[in-house]
Design a protein around this motif. Structure first.
Motif, PDB file in Angstrom:
ATOM      1  N   ARG A 157      38.030  47.712  47.091  1.00 49.83           N
ATOM      2  CA  ARG A 157      38.677  47.252  45.847  1.00 49.83           C
ATOM      3  C   ARG A 157      39.535  46.014  46.102  1.00 49.83           C
ATOM      4  NH1 ARG A 157      43.432  50.903  43.936  1.00 49.83           N
ATOM      5  NH2 ARG A 157      44.201  50.017  45.892  1.00 49.83           N
ATOM      6  N   ASP A 158      40.377  46.077  47.136  1.00 43.51           N
ATOM      7  CA  ASP A 158      41.299  44.968  47.380  1.00 43.51           C
ATOM      8  C   ASP A 158      40.560  43.709  47.812  1.00 43.51           C
ATOM      9  OD1 ASP A 158      43.384  46.667  46.706  1.00 43.51           O
ATOM     10  OD2 ASP A 158      43.630  47.361  48.762  1.00 43.51           O
ATOM     11  N   ARG A 159      39.470  43.876  48.543  1.00 42.23           N
ATOM     12  CA  ARG A 159      38.657  42.723  48.921  1.00 42.23           C
ATOM     13  C   ARG A 159      38.074  42.046  47.675  1.00 42.23           C
ATOM     14  NH1 ARG A 159      35.987  42.666  53.812  1.00 42.23           N
ATOM     15  NH2 ARG A 159      35.249  40.625  53.089  1.00 42.23           N
ATOM     16  N   LEU A 160      37.613  42.864  46.738  1.00 45.93           N
ATOM     17  CA  LEU A 160      37.039  42.311  45.513  1.00 45.93           C
ATOM     18  C   LEU A 160      38.105  41.590  44.688  1.00 45.93           C
ATOM     19  CD1 LEU A 160      34.726  45.281  44.473  1.00 45.93           C
ATOM     20  CD2 LEU A 160      34.016  43.098  45.479  1.00 45.93           C
ATOM     21  N   ILE A 161      39.277  42.202  44.562  1.00 46.49           N
ATOM     22  CA  ILE A 161      40.350  41.586  43.785  1.00 46.49           C
ATOM     23  C   ILE A 161      40.732  40.229  44.373  1.00 46.49           C
ATOM     24  CG2 ILE A 161      42.788  41.786  43.167  1.00 46.49           C
ATOM     25  CD1 ILE A 161      42.347  44.805  42.880  1.00 46.49           C
ATOM     26  N   GLU A 162      40.867  40.195  45.671  1.00 46.19           N
ATOM     27  CA  GLU A 162      41.285  38.954  46.341  1.00 46.19           C
ATOM     28  C   GLU A 162      40.310  37.805  46.093  1.00 46.19           C
ATOM     29  OE1 GLU A 162      41.504  40.122  50.387  1.00 46.19           O
ATOM     30  OE2 GLU A 162      43.333  41.311  50.126  1.00 46.19           O
ATOM     31  N   SER A 163      39.066  38.145  45.835  1.00 47.89           N
ATOM     32  CA  SER A 163      38.045  37.104  45.689  1.00 47.89           C
ATOM     33  C   SER A 163      37.972  36.527  44.290  1.00 47.89           C
ATOM     34  CB  SER A 163      36.674  37.694  46.044  1.00 47.89           C
ATOM     35  OG  SER A 163      36.229  38.574  45.016  1.00 47.89           O
ATOM     36  N   LEU A 164      38.609  37.157  43.317  1.00 46.35           N
ATOM     37  CA  LEU A 164      38.439  36.759  41.924  1.00 46.35           C
ATOM     38  C   LEU A 164      39.486  35.743  41.484  1.00 46.35           C
ATOM     39  CD1 LEU A 164      37.759  40.247  40.289  1.00 46.35           C
ATOM     40  CD2 LEU A 164      36.077  38.444  40.733  1.00 46.35           C
ATOM     41  N   PRO A 165      39.129  34.835  40.579  1.00 47.85           N
ATOM     42  CA  PRO A 165      40.134  33.961  39.971  1.00 47.85           C
ATOM     43  C   PRO A 165      41.183  34.796  39.247  1.00 47.85           C
ATOM     44  CG  PRO A 165      37.913  33.189  39.480  1.00 47.85           C
ATOM     45  CD  PRO A 165      37.761  34.543  40.096  1.00 47.85           C
ATOM     46  N   VAL A 166      42.414  34.321  39.226  1.00 47.69           N
ATOM     47  CA  VAL A 166      43.505  35.130  38.680  1.00 47.69           C
ATOM     48  C   VAL A 166      43.350  35.383  37.184  1.00 47.69           C
ATOM     49  CG1 VAL A 166      45.159  34.459  40.449  1.00 47.69           C
ATOM     50  CG2 VAL A 166      44.926  33.044  38.396  1.00 47.69           C
ATOM     51  N   ASP A 167      42.594  34.549  36.486  1.00 48.81           N
ATOM     52  CA  ASP A 167      42.422  34.772  35.054  1.00 48.81           C
ATOM     53  C   ASP A 167      41.233  35.688  34.742  1.00 48.81           C
ATOM     54  OD1 ASP A 167      40.363  33.061  35.718  1.00 48.81           O
ATOM     55  OD2 ASP A 167      40.674  31.690  34.029  1.00 48.81           O
ATOM     56  N   SER A 168      40.638  36.284  35.794  1.00 46.49           N
ATOM     57  CA  SER A 168      39.472  37.140  35.587  1.00 46.49           C
ATOM     58  C   SER A 168      39.801  38.626  35.621  1.00 46.49           C
ATOM     59  CB  SER A 168      38.410  36.851  36.659  1.00 46.49           C
ATOM     60  OG  SER A 168      37.885  35.552  36.486  1.00 46.49           O
ATOM     61  N   TYR A 169      41.017  38.977  35.985  1.00 48.16           N
ATOM     62  CA  TYR A 169      41.340  40.392  36.146  1.00 48.16           C
ATOM     63  C   TYR A 169      42.824  40.636  35.911  1.00 48.16           C
ATOM     64  CZ  TYR A 169      43.523  39.251  40.601  1.00 48.16           C
ATOM     65  OH  TYR A 169      44.349  38.722  41.557  1.00 48.16           O
ATOM     66  N   ILE A 170      43.158  41.893  35.772  1.00 50.11           N
ATOM     67  CA  ILE A 170      44.538  42.353  35.742  1.00 50.11           C
ATOM     68  C   ILE A 170      44.586  43.634  36.555  1.00 50.11           C
ATOM     69  CG2 ILE A 170      44.203  43.615  33.569  1.00 50.11           C
ATOM     70  CD1 ILE A 170      47.100  42.912  32.839  1.00 50.11           C
ATOM     71  N   VAL A 171      45.672  43.871  37.265  1.00 47.78           N
ATOM     72  CA  VAL A 171      45.886  45.119  37.999  1.00 47.78           C
ATOM     73  C   VAL A 171      46.966  45.883  37.254  1.00 47.78           C
ATOM     74  CG1 VAL A 171      46.574  46.185  40.176  1.00 47.78           C
ATOM     75  CG2 VAL A 171      45.246  44.054  40.192  1.00 47.78           C
ATOM     76  N   ASP A 172      46.618  47.044  36.705  1.00 50.22           N
ATOM     77  CA  ASP A 172      47.563  47.753  35.850  1.00 50.22           C
ATOM     78  C   ASP A 172      47.305  49.256  35.909  1.00 50.22           C
ATOM     79  OD1 ASP A 172      49.332  46.757  33.038  1.00 50.22           O
ATOM     80  OD2 ASP A 172      48.896  48.867  33.458  1.00 50.22           O
ATOM     81  N   ASN A 173      48.212  49.989  36.552  1.00 50.37           N
ATOM     82  CA  ASN A 173      48.055  51.436  36.666  1.00 50.37           C
ATOM     83  C   ASN A 173      48.289  52.149  35.341  1.00 50.37           C
ATOM     84  OD1 ASN A 173      47.442  51.152  39.337  1.00 50.37           O
ATOM     85  ND2 ASN A 173      49.420  51.861  40.111  1.00 50.37           N
ATOM     86  N   THR A 174      49.155  51.598  34.504  1.00 49.22           N
ATOM     87  CA  THR A 174      49.400  52.210  33.202  1.00 49.22           C
ATOM     88  C   THR A 174      48.127  52.228  32.369  1.00 49.22           C
ATOM     89  OG1 THR A 174      51.713  51.503  33.222  1.00 49.22           O
ATOM     90  CG2 THR A 174      50.765  52.067  31.077  1.00 49.22           C
ATOM     91  N   MET A 175      47.404  51.124  32.374  1.00 49.50           N
ATOM     92  CA  MET A 175      46.150  51.059  31.617  1.00 49.50           C
ATOM     93  C   MET A 175      45.145  52.078  32.138  1.00 49.50           C
ATOM     94  SD  MET A 175      45.652  46.963  31.019  1.00 49.50           S
ATOM     95  CE  MET A 175      46.886  45.988  30.149  1.00 49.50           C
ATOM     96  N   HIS A 176      45.051  52.219  33.447  1.00 52.98           N
ATOM     97  CA  HIS A 176      44.115  53.192  34.009  1.00 52.98           C
ATOM     98  C   HIS A 176      44.529  54.622  33.677  1.00 52.98           C
ATOM     99  CE1 HIS A 176      40.876  51.340  36.385  1.00 52.98           C
ATOM    100  NE2 HIS A 176      41.661  50.281  36.370  1.00 52.98           N
TER     101      HIS A 176
END
Length: 381
Positions: A157-176
């Motif tokens: 998961r963290d490898r994938l996140i690191e590879s993405l442009p910052v406007d392509s994702y959000i990390v949010d535990n509340t949403m999950h």
């Protein structure tokens, strides 16, 4: 088909709002609605503890019963698809409705997902509460609650996140924590494979162009990681998409054929035609775009047909298609493994003890209110 989550959202047609919005339910508000609270940001709890099993004893009973009841059908499926013991799908589509309604459909996919790492692509029913669209939603939990012990989130998961442009994702535990579409599948993936790991991703509203962009970004990263580790789709990593099919009846503001036996049969026939046209056979971008345009209006992304996975299916399967082509040089082929509805499926026979622990239904099932389920498996041949 969680009554609290789906009906209200479908009734207002899930009007897609502007990109990320700061307002929305707080973590405390979301946790208060969870049946099993999270352990801070270490272990995600469980949103729905009525429709889905929570602990090992009930989970073993539910999954084992579903497998036993489907044993002959699963064996026929293996013969039809040329699968030997131990073979696994590279990915697929799985329902997320109440276990008592849909477990027998779940197992046609989950029993043949054998990879130790599963990328779970889920519906984000409540994205509108945050005004979120056009971004993937990751979590930062170390693990998720599951019946046989905490189910670890894979470092992938963290490898994938690191590879993405910052406007392509959000990390949010509340949403999950607010979403139930992935937790529903965990019991079926964990039984017999306690060391399995997951990568949870939620997909809010987005049009086909954005699906193309985000699936391309993620597929490039995943392909690189697979090649770096000498991993293969199906053997080492699988992609499972969560989605219930049509939500039919006046409660969902969708009853174009009426609400009698003939209406039900016509609606089910339409469902099977959609699966054959867009999800069976060789995966293609054109098919997936066609499915998206069938389910939502491409102009405003509002419902045409109320399938939960109108965004998760096109995104998850386009990701699967691109990674398969890049790593295997082949396009995955899909088969409808089993289709059922909350009306067609006999109630899963479970013990009174399981029911006493809280297992039940989150919604009624009748000609005025029913939900479809499709289990679809993908192979690389």
């Amino acid at each position: 088909m969680n009554w609290i989550h789906c009906v209200s959202l479908i009734a207002i047609a899930f009007c897609a709002a502007a990109t990320t919005h700061a307002d929305g339910p707080t973590r405390a508000e979301v946790e208060a609605s969870m049946g099993l609270a999270s352990d801070g940001d270490r272990v995600r709890g469980q949103k729905d503890t009525v429709g889905f099993v929570v602990y090992q004893q009930e989970a073993e009973e539910v999954v084992a019963t579903a497998v036993e009841l489907e044993e002959r059908s699963l064996a026929r499926q293996d013969r039809r698809l040329g699968m030997d013991p131990g073979d696994g799908f590279v990915g697929g589509v799985c329902p997320h409705d109440d276990h008592l309604y849909a477990a027998r459909v779940y197992v046609h996919l989950t029993e043949r997902i054998t990879a130790p790492r599963v990328i779970l692509v889920g519906v984000f029913h409540a994205a509108r509460l945050w005004g979120l669209r056009d971004r993937l939603v990751f979590d930062s939990f170390a693990a998720w609650h599951a019946p046989w012990g905490d189910l670890m989130v894979d470092p992938l998961r963290d490898r994938l996140i690191e590879s993405l442009p910052v406007d392509s994702y959000i990390v949010d535990n509340t949403m999950h924590c607010r979403e139930h579409s992935l937790e529903a599948i965990l019991s079926f993936l964990q039984r017999g494979r306690p060391q399995r790991t997951i990568v949870p991703i939620l997909v809010p509203a987005m049009g086909w162009q954005r699906i193309e962009e985000l699936s391309e970004q993620l597929s490039r990263s995943l392909t690189s990681i697979l090649e770096e580790n000498n991993w293969r789709l199906g053997r080492d990593v699988a992609i499972v998409v969560s989605s219930d099919a049509v939500h039919y009846g006046p409660d969902f503001d969708h009853a174009p054929f009426g609400t009698d036996v003939d209406s039900y049969e016509r609606a089910v026939s339409r469902e099977r035609q959609l699966a054959r046209r867009y999800l069976e056979g060789s995966l293609s971008g054109a098919k997936l775009e066609g499915l998206l345009d069938t389910l939502v209006d491409p102009g405003d992304l509002q419902y045409r047909l109320p399938w939960c996975g109108r965004f998760s299916i096109p995104f998850g399967l386009e990701l699967l298609r691109k990674v398969s082509l890049a790593t295997e040089g082949k396009t995955p082929t899909g088969n409808l493994l089993r289709y059922g509805t909350s009306l067609s499926e006999p109630e899963l026979p479970v013990s009174e003890e399981a029911r006493s622990k809280g297992l039940g239904y989150t919604a009624p099932s009748n000609f005025h209110h029913w939900v479809g389920y499709a289990a679809i498996g993908y192979q690389i041949k």
